[in-house]
Design a protein around this motif. Structure first.
Motif, PDB file in Angstrom:
ATOM      1  N   ASP A   1     -59.978  57.832  65.068  1.00 25.15           N
ATOM      2  CA  ASP A   1     -61.088  56.982  64.614  1.00 25.15           C
ATOM      3  C   ASP A   1     -60.690  56.222  63.348  1.00 25.15           C
ATOM      4  O   ASP A   1     -59.564  56.306  62.882  1.00 25.15           O
ATOM      5  N   SER A   2     -61.614  55.469  62.799  1.00 27.81           N
ATOM      6  CA  SER A   2     -61.352  54.684  61.594  1.00 27.81           C
ATOM      7  C   SER A   2     -61.786  55.466  60.359  1.00 27.81           C
ATOM      8  O   SER A   2     -62.501  56.466  60.446  1.00 27.81           O
ATOM      9  N   THR A   3     -61.366  54.973  59.197  1.00 27.23           N
ATOM     10  CA  THR A   3     -61.806  55.606  57.952  1.00 27.23           C
ATOM     11  C   THR A   3     -63.327  55.579  57.853  1.00 27.23           C
ATOM     12  O   THR A   3     -63.953  56.573  57.458  1.00 27.23           O
ATOM     13  N   SER A   4     -63.930  54.465  58.193  1.00 28.76           N
ATOM     14  CA  SER A   4     -65.387  54.351  58.096  1.00 28.76           C
ATOM     15  C   SER A   4     -66.083  55.407  58.951  1.00 28.76           C
ATOM     16  O   SER A   4     -67.048  56.055  58.508  1.00 28.76           O
ATOM     17  N   VAL A   5     -65.609  55.577  60.178  1.00 27.10           N
ATOM     18  CA  VAL A   5     -66.210  56.570  61.070  1.00 27.10           C
ATOM     19  C   VAL A   5     -66.031  57.970  60.496  1.00 27.10           C
ATOM     20  O   VAL A   5     -66.949  58.798  60.523  1.00 27.10           O
ATOM     21  N   ASN A   6     -64.852  58.246  59.946  1.00 26.60           N
ATOM     22  CA  ASN A   6     -64.609  59.577  59.397  1.00 26.60           C
ATOM     23  C   ASN A   6     -65.403  59.833  58.114  1.00 26.60           C
ATOM     24  O   ASN A   6     -65.815  60.965  57.851  1.00 26.60           O
ATOM     25  N   VAL A   7     -65.624  58.797  57.309  1.00 22.09           N
ATOM     26  CA  VAL A   7     -66.506  58.956  56.150  1.00 22.09           C
ATOM     27  C   VAL A   7     -67.905  59.349  56.616  1.00 22.09           C
ATOM     28  O   VAL A   7     -68.551  60.242  56.039  1.00 22.09           O
ATOM     29  N   PHE A   8     -68.376  58.707  57.658  1.00 19.26           N
ATOM     30  CA  PHE A   8     -69.707  59.015  58.186  1.00 19.26           C
ATOM     31  C   PHE A   8     -69.777  60.464  58.669  1.00 19.26           C
ATOM     32  O   PHE A   8     -70.717  61.209  58.321  1.00 19.26           O
ATOM     33  N   LYS A   9     -68.791  60.879  59.446  1.00 16.33           N
ATOM     34  CA  LYS A   9     -68.772  62.265  59.926  1.00 16.33           C
ATOM     35  C   LYS A   9     -68.779  63.239  58.751  1.00 16.33           C
ATOM     36  O   LYS A   9     -69.548  64.221  58.727  1.00 16.33           O
ATOM     37  N   ALA A  10     -67.875  62.993  57.796  1.00 18.87           N
ATOM     38  CA  ALA A  10     -67.710  63.927  56.686  1.00 18.87           C
ATOM     39  C   ALA A  10     -68.952  64.018  55.822  1.00 18.87           C
ATOM     40  O   ALA A  10     -69.387  65.119  55.438  1.00 18.87           O
ATOM     41  N   LEU A  11     -69.556  62.875  55.507  1.00 18.95           N
ATOM     42  CA  LEU A  11     -70.684  62.887  54.580  1.00 18.95           C
ATOM     43  C   LEU A  11     -71.930  63.487  55.216  1.00 18.95           C
ATOM     44  O   LEU A  11     -72.643  64.295  54.584  1.00 18.95           O
ATOM     45  N   VAL A  12     -72.210  63.122  56.464  1.00 19.54           N
ATOM     46  CA  VAL A  12     -73.372  63.720  57.129  1.00 19.54           C
ATOM     47  C   VAL A  12     -73.169  65.224  57.286  1.00 19.54           C
ATOM     48  O   VAL A  12     -74.085  66.025  57.017  1.00 19.54           O
ATOM     49  N   ALA A  13     -71.964  65.632  57.689  1.00 22.04           N
ATOM     50  CA  ALA A  13     -71.691  67.060  57.853  1.00 22.04           C
ATOM     51  C   ALA A  13     -71.814  67.790  56.513  1.00 22.04           C
ATOM     52  O   ALA A  13     -72.316  68.927  56.456  1.00 22.04           O
ATOM     53  N   ALA A  14     -71.366  67.148  55.419  1.00 29.28           N
ATOM     54  CA  ALA A  14     -71.467  67.776  54.102  1.00 29.28           C
ATOM     55  C   ALA A  14     -72.925  68.016  53.723  1.00 29.28           C
ATOM     56  O   ALA A  14     -73.285  69.093  53.225  1.00 29.28           O
ATOM     57  N   VAL A  15     -73.780  67.029  53.953  1.00 29.23           N
ATOM     58  CA  VAL A  15     -75.202  67.193  53.631  1.00 29.23           C
ATOM     59  C   VAL A  15     -75.808  68.307  54.479  1.00 29.23           C
ATOM     60  O   VAL A  15     -76.605  69.123  53.991  1.00 29.23           O
ATOM     61  N   ARG A  16     -75.417  68.361  55.729  1.00 28.69           N
ATOM     62  CA  ARG A  16     -75.958  69.396  56.609  1.00 28.69           C
ATOM     63  C   ARG A  16     -75.517  70.793  56.184  1.00 28.69           C
ATOM     64  O   ARG A  16     -76.216  71.776  56.446  1.00 28.69           O
ATOM     65  N   MET A  17     -74.371  70.900  55.530  1.00 29.19           N
ATOM     66  CA  MET A  17     -73.872  72.202  55.067  1.00 29.19           C
ATOM     67  C   MET A  17     -74.366  72.559  53.676  1.00 29.19           C
ATOM     68  O   MET A  17     -74.191  73.696  53.224  1.00 29.19           O
ATOM     69  N   ALA A  18     -74.952  71.615  52.977  1.00 25.19           N
ATOM     70  CA  ALA A  18     -75.409  71.859  51.605  1.00 25.19           C
ATOM     71  C   ALA A  18     -76.608  72.800  51.591  1.00 25.19           C
ATOM     72  O   ALA A  18     -77.317  72.936  52.586  1.00 25.19           O
ATOM     73  N   PRO A  19     -76.857  73.458  50.463  1.00 25.82           N
ATOM     74  CA  PRO A  19     -78.032  74.344  50.371  1.00 25.82           C
ATOM     75  C   PRO A  19     -79.332  73.598  50.650  1.00 25.82           C
ATOM     76  O   PRO A  19     -79.439  72.389  50.444  1.00 25.82           O
TER      77      PRO A  19
END
Length: 422
Positions: free
Chosen positions: A120-138
């Motif tokens: 995938d592209s950097t943009s797509v991976n930023v989206f995956k990473a950031l949404v996943a990070a929020v979902r894992m946050a307290p």
């Protein structure tokens, strides 16, 4: 790419070099020759296809091809695809390429095997990473911190991720992100190196401060991977993304990568659950069940031609120590700044790249009046850099193929151009 300009050509006659300038240039030439002769990476330059009589200082935007990439792609197209066809998914290792090549990238950013996937592209991976990070946050955290000077895409993606997850985005200067994190911060997205200025941010300290606040750290490594040491595992980074067409020389549009720290992988909930990341991708089940490990970062069918071009490009790193790359990067940028100071007319440019080694990436950015037109003429004269509006000349230094003689030549041509402009 250089930005378009509406100003006219540089037509004024060049000033004649003074004896002192000529002497300075001679001393710098001797220095450059000595530094190149002692360079432990000098032979690595032969692994790249470079245009004769050009000084290529745009590897921070698009690296040149390696000498073996055409041969590899010819074999992939003619034999693996042309003769073996679909059998190459197993027989030629196509299916496992995202993880296999991910481990090669991981070795350059301090990640043990099994934590990086390429695709995938950097943009797509930023989206995956950031949404996943929020979902894992307290629970109860609704704030995403973003580097205020971020590359635009990261900001756009952060806003979209915030809308999806019920968060809001708060832009903060990168150096202040650690201190700004609080009990409502879910995650922060930070650029390791600023794309305009070349400023290197303190990844270990910022990551530690985010963790102390209970937030996750997501780093964009686009302008650092392949240019300087990165220690994702040792520094406790949660997620990271980066492109492969800059210092990793994968080719235009080559796939990006995603790092997910091993301890977080069981909780990594991708907002783009594609069939390639399914626990049983060929079971074609209607319900999604994520696979284990880095494979969770996959989405759809891998970009095989560009993936395998990247695989070959990474051969250029065989026998190369990232520490040697960093040492040469700092020496090159120091030398270029010294050459600019000695040769360029006083007051015509101003470096916005930090002098301190601990705060410098692998590029030099110079503020310059009429920068777009100056870069246009530099390109015509064989010095390949780029322009960032309104007034920045960017020069990227890739130690695998850039020589000290190249740094001097670039400064000489820049001085010549600027001597002929008001």
């Amino acid at each position: 790419m250089s930005e378009p300009t509406t100003t006219g050509p540089l037509t004024q006659p060049h000033a004649r070099a003074t004896p002192s300038a000529t002497a300075a240039a001679g001393g710098l030439a001797a220095r450059a020759a000595g530094l190149d002769a002692a360079d432990p990476l000098a032979s690595v330059r032969d692994r790249f296809e470079l245009v004769a009589d050009e000084v290529y200082l745009d590897g921070n935007s698009l690296g040149p091809p390696t000498t073996r990439v055409m041969e590899r792609l010819s074999d992939v197209v003619g034999r693996e695809w042309g003769r073996l066809g679909i059998r190459s998914w197993d027989g030629s290792g196509w299916w496992t390429a995202p993880e296999r090549i991910g481990d090669r990238v991981g070795a350059l950013v301090g990640a043990a095997p099994g934590q990086v996937v390429v695709g995938d592209s950097t943009s797509v991976n930023v989206f995956k990473a950031l949404v996943a990070a929020v979902r894992m946050a307290p629970e109860g955290r609704d704030e995403i911190l973003v580097d205020a000077a971020t590359f635009p895409t990261d900001g756009y993606i952060a806003e979209s991720a915030a809308r999806m997850t019920g968060c809001h985005v708060r832009p903060v200067p990168a150096a202040e992100i650690g201190a700004a994190a609080g009990e409502r911060t879910a995650a922060a997205l930070v650029n390791h190196v600023d794309y305009r200025s070349g400023r290197l941010h303190d990844l270990p300290s910022v990551t530690a401060a985010l963790h102390a606040a209970g937030a996750l750290a997501v780093w964009d490594l686009c302008h650092s991977a392949g240019a300087l040491p990165v220690a994702l595992d040792a520094d406790g980074v949660d997620l990271a993304v980066g492109c492969t067409y800059k210092y990793l020389n994968g080719g235009p549009g080559s796939p990006a990568y995603l790092y997910v720290r091993r301890a977080l992988q069981p909780r990594f909930d991708s907002p783009l659950p594609g069939w390639n990341s399914h626990a049983d991708p060929f079971g074609m089940a209607p319900a999604y069940a994520p696979g284990d490990g880095a494979v969770r970062g996959r989405v759809g069918t891998p970009e095989i031609l560009s993936l395998l071009a990247l695989d070959t490009a990474l051969d250029a790193w065989d026998g190369v120590a990232v520490a040697d790359v960093r040492a040469k990067s700092l020496a090159l940028t120091d030398f270029f700044l010294e050459c600019v100071d000695a040769l360029v007319p006083a007051g015509r440019v101003e470096s916005v790249t930090p002098q301190e080694h601990a705060e410098r990436g692998s590029q030099v950015s110079l503020r310059c009046h009429d920068a777009g037109e100056v870069m246009r003429v530099l390109l015509e004269r064989g010095v390949i850099g780029d322009h960032r509006r309104p007034d920045i000349l960017r020069f990227g230094f890739t130690p695998l193929y850039t020589r000290f003689a190249d740094a001097l030549q670039a400064a000489r041509v820049l001085a010549d151009v600027l001597e002929g402009t008001p």
